[in-house]
Design a protein around this motif. Structure first.
Motif, short mmCIF file in Angstrom:
data_model
loop_
_atom_site.label_atom_id
_atom_site.label_comp_id
_atom_site.label_asym_id
_atom_site.label_seq_id
_atom_site.Cartn_x
_atom_site.Cartn_y
_atom_site.Cartn_z
N ILE A 116 -11.45 12.79 -20.54
CA ILE A 116 -12.66 13.16 -19.79
C ILE A 116 -12.66 12.32 -18.52
O ILE A 116 -12.02 11.27 -18.45
CB ILE A 116 -13.95 12.93 -20.61
N ASN A 117 -13.36 12.77 -17.52
CA ASN A 117 -13.34 12.09 -16.23
C ASN A 117 -14.31 10.90 -16.24
O ASN A 117 -15.43 10.98 -15.73
CB ASN A 117 -13.70 13.06 -15.11
N ASP A 118 -13.85 9.80 -16.84
CA ASP A 118 -14.72 8.62 -16.97
C ASP A 118 -14.20 7.42 -16.19
O ASP A 118 -14.70 6.31 -16.35
CB ASP A 118 -14.90 8.25 -18.45
N ASN A 119 -13.20 7.64 -15.34
CA ASN A 119 -12.66 6.55 -14.52
C ASN A 119 -12.51 7.01 -13.07
O ASN A 119 -11.80 7.98 -12.80
CB ASN A 119 -11.30 6.10 -15.03
N PRO A 120 -13.17 6.34 -12.12
CA PRO A 120 -12.98 6.70 -10.71
C PRO A 120 -11.67 6.11 -10.19
O PRO A 120 -11.14 5.14 -10.75
CB PRO A 120 -14.18 6.04 -10.03
N PRO A 121 -11.12 6.68 -9.11
CA PRO A 121 -9.96 6.04 -8.47
C PRO A 121 -10.36 4.66 -7.95
O PRO A 121 -11.49 4.46 -7.49
CB PRO A 121 -9.63 7.00 -7.31
N THR A 122 -9.45 3.71 -8.03
CA THR A 122 -9.74 2.36 -7.55
C THR A 122 -8.56 1.84 -6.74
O THR A 122 -7.41 2.19 -6.99
CB THR A 122 -10.02 1.38 -8.71
N PHE A 123 -8.86 1.00 -5.78
CA PHE A 123 -7.84 0.31 -5.01
C PHE A 123 -7.78 -1.14 -5.47
O PHE A 123 -8.80 -1.73 -5.83
CB PHE A 123 -8.15 0.36 -3.51
N GLU A 124 -6.58 -1.71 -5.45
CA GLU A 124 -6.43 -3.10 -5.85
C GLU A 124 -7.18 -4.03 -4.89
O GLU A 124 -7.75 -5.03 -5.29
CB GLU A 124 -4.94 -3.47 -5.90
N LYS A 125 -7.17 -3.67 -3.61
CA LYS A 125 -7.84 -4.47 -2.60
C LYS A 125 -9.00 -3.68 -2.01
O LYS A 125 -8.93 -2.47 -1.89
CB LYS A 125 -6.87 -4.86 -1.48
N SER A 126 -10.04 -4.38 -1.64
CA SER A 126 -11.18 -3.72 -0.99
C SER A 126 -10.95 -3.55 0.51
O SER A 126 -11.63 -2.76 1.16
CB SER A 126 -12.46 -4.51 -1.22
N GLU A 127 -9.94 -4.28 1.01
CA GLU A 127 -9.70 -4.22 2.45
C GLU A 127 -8.22 -4.48 2.75
O GLU A 127 -7.57 -5.30 2.10
CB GLU A 127 -10.56 -5.27 3.15
N MET A 128 -7.66 -3.73 3.69
CA MET A 128 -6.31 -3.98 4.20
C MET A 128 -6.39 -4.22 5.69
O MET A 128 -7.15 -3.54 6.40
CB MET A 128 -5.39 -2.79 3.91
N LYS A 129 -5.60 -5.19 6.16
CA LYS A 129 -5.62 -5.54 7.58
C LYS A 129 -4.25 -5.25 8.19
O LYS A 129 -3.21 -5.54 7.59
CB LYS A 129 -5.99 -7.01 7.77
N TYR A 130 -4.26 -4.67 9.38
CA TYR A 130 -3.04 -4.37 10.12
C TYR A 130 -3.15 -4.95 11.53
O TYR A 130 -4.24 -4.93 12.14
CB TYR A 130 -2.81 -2.86 10.23
#
Length: 433
Positions: A116-130
Motif C-alpha cells: 500500500i502507498n504508505d511511504n513517500p519518496p525521500t531524499f538522503e539530504k535536504s539540500e544540495m549545493k553546486y
C-alpha cells in the motif's frame, strides 16, 4: 477484505496428506483481521482441526499469522510491514505449514503481502549545493541525488519535477533495471553579475493514490570558468566478490577523465546513496572500489552502486557499478522436527510415519541441496516427500521382545565441496500389544 485464495490438494504416499493454499492480503491489516477460512479452503472441517490439534509451524521465523482452531480461520497476529519484511523484493510472501496429528498431516500455506502507498519518496539530504561557472555551456549536465521510495510497483517512485526552470531543465534517464537517473541540464547561460545565487526545488513523486511527494532544495552559486565536465570511461562496470572476501578486497576501478587543466581537471569519486552503506568504499582520488564490510550471499546477491564523478568546478557525470556476490558453502543444513512420535506399538505396519522433518540450507545450488540418511541396522527408513520435507517411517515389522527402544540418528548433508552436515537423534519406545 480484498484477498484472493487459490487451492491445490494432493495425496502423497505413506499416509501423509499434503495440501497447499495461498492468500493475497494488503500490508498493515489490523490485528485480528480475517485472512481466510483455512478449514473450508482445504475441505477439512473445524472438527478435524480440533481433533488433530492443528497448529502453525513457521520454523525459526517470526509469526505474523495465527490459527483460530475452533473457528478454522487464519487471523492477523501482528502488524505486517511489507517494506520491513521484504524490502524491494517482489512478490513478498509468508510461507508456513499447518500441522495436524492423528493421523499426521501437513499443509503448506502461502500468504502474499501486497504493497500500500504508505511511504513517500525521500531524499538522503535536504539540500544540495553546486558551484557552477558562468562559462558553463548550454547542455552541461549536473547529476542530482536520487530519491528513495520503500514502496514497490505503482506505489514506488514515479517521476521528478524541478522548479523554477528558467536556467535548468530536468532530464530523467530510465535504465534497463527500471531505476531512474536524473540530471539537471543547463538550457540558458548563467550570468553571475545578474544572479550569483539560484535556489531550485527538486520534487520526487510516486505513482500511488493519493500521490505522495518528497522535496530537496538545490542551491547554486555561480562561479567563473569551467568548460568541460568529467566523463566516465563507460556507463556501467561489472565486478564480482565472494561472500567470504576479507575487508580491503579490491573490487574494481572506476575511471573518468576531464580535459580541463588545473583544479578544473581534477576528478573526485564518490558513491551516491544506495542500499550498500558500510559495505563498499571508493577512493575519492583514484576511483578504486574496495570492500569495507562483510557481504553475505544468503542476504543479498547483487549490489548496484551509483558512482558520481565531479570536477572542482561542480560539473559531474555518473556511472553504475554492479557487484555480483558469489556463494560459498558456509551454511550446514538445519534440521527442524515438525512432528515426532515418542512411542509406537509393535504391531505398526511397515510404512507408518513416526517423524516429519523440515530441512533448510541457506546456501544455493549444489551448496543448498540436501540428502538425509539414518544410522544402520534399524527397522526404519527416511524418504523425501517434497522439497525440504522428509519423513521417518517403519521399514519392517517391529518386535518389542527383540528391541523395546530404538535410537534413531538422522544425518543430513549438503552437496557442497566440502560437504557440510548436521544430525539429530530421536528416541522411539516400542509398546507391547
Amino acid at each position: 477484505m480484498g484477498w484472493q485464495v487459490l487451492l491445490f490438494i494432493s495425496l502423497l504416499s505413506l499416509s501423509v496428506v499434503h495440501g497447499q493454499v495461498s492468500y493475497l492480503i494488503p500490508e498493515e491489516m489490523a490485528k485480528g483481521a480475517l485472512i481466510g477460512n483455512i478449514a473450508k479452503d482445504l475441505g477439512l472441517g473445524v472438527e478435524r482441526l480440533k481433533s488433530g490439534k492443528a497448529r502453525i509451524y513457521t520454523g525459526n521465523t517470526e509469526e505474523y499469522i495465527e490459527l483460530k482452531r475452533e473457528r478454522g480461520v487464519l487471523l492477523i497476529k501482528g502488524r505486517i510491514d511489507r517494506e520491513a519484511l521484504c524490502g524491494q523484493t517482489m512478490p513478498c510472501a509468508l510461507h508456513f505449514q499447518m500441522i495436524l496429528e492423528n493421523p499426521m498431516e501437513f499443509y503448506t500455506v502461502t500468504v502474499e503481502i501486497t504493497d500500500i502507498n504508505d511511504n513517500p519518496p525521500t531524499f538522503e539530504k535536504s539540500e544540495m549545493k553546486y558551484e557552477i561557472s558562468e562559462s558553463a555551456v548550454t547542455g552541461a549536465r549536473f547529476v542530482l541525488e536520487k530519491a528513495i521510495d520503500d514502496d514497490v510497483g505503482v506505489n514506488g517512485l514515479d517521476s521528478y519535477a524541478l522548479k523554477p526552470s528558467d536556467n535548468f531543465v530536468l532530464k530523467t534517464i530510465s535504465r534497463g533495471d527500471g531505476s531512474k537517473h536524473i540530471e539537471m541540464v543547463l538550457q540558458k547561460p548563467l550570468d553571475r553579475e545578474q544572479h550569483e545565487h539560484i535556489s531550485l526545488i527538486l520534487t520526487a513523486l510516486d505513482g500511488g493514490e493519493p500521490q505522495l511527494t518528497g522535496t530537496m532544495q538545490i542551491v547554486i552559486t555561480v562561479m567563473d570558468a569551467n568548460d568541460n565536465p568529467p566523463v566516465c570511461s563507460k556507463p556501467e562496470y561489472k565486478a564480482g566478490v565472494t561472500e567470504n572476501a576479507p575487508v580491503g578486497t579490491a573490487i574494481t576501478t572506476v575511471r573518468a577523465t576531464d580535459i580541463d587543466k588545473g583544479n578544473n581537471g581534477i576528478v573526485t569519486y564518490m558513491i551516491s546513496k544506495s542500499g550498500a552503506a558500510g559495505l563498499f568504499e571508493i577512493d575519492a582520488n583514484n576511483g578504486l572500489l574496495t570492500l569495507i564490510g562483510n557481504v553475505d550471499y544468503e542476504k543479498r546477491r547483487i549490489y548496484e552502486l551509483d558512482v558520481k564523478v565531479s570536477d572542482q568546478g561542480g560539473l559531474s557525470d555518473a556511472c553504475k557499478v554492479i557487484v555480483d556476490v558469489t556463494d560459498i558453502n558456509d551454511n550446514p543444513p538445519t534440521i527442524n522436527i515438525m512432528s515426532n512420535s515418542n512411542t509406537v506399538s509393535e504391531n505398526m505396519k511397515p510404512g507408518t510415519v513416526v517423524t516429519m522433518l523440515n530441512i533448510q540450507d541457506a546456501d544455493s545450488n549444489d551448496n543448498g541441496k540436501v540428502m538425509c540418511v539414518l544410522n544402520e541396522n534399524i527397522p526404519f527408513a527416511i524418504k523425501s516427500t517434497t522439497n525440504n520435507f522428509f519423513t521417518v517411517m517403519t521399514d519392517s515389522e517391529l518386535d518389542r521382545e527383540t528391541a523395546s527402544k530404538y535410537i534413531i540418528t538422522v544425518t543430513c548433508s549438503d552437496e557442497g565441496v566440502p560437504s557440510l552436515s548436521s544430525s539429530v537423534t530421536l528416541t522411539l519406545q516400542i509398546s507391547d500389544v
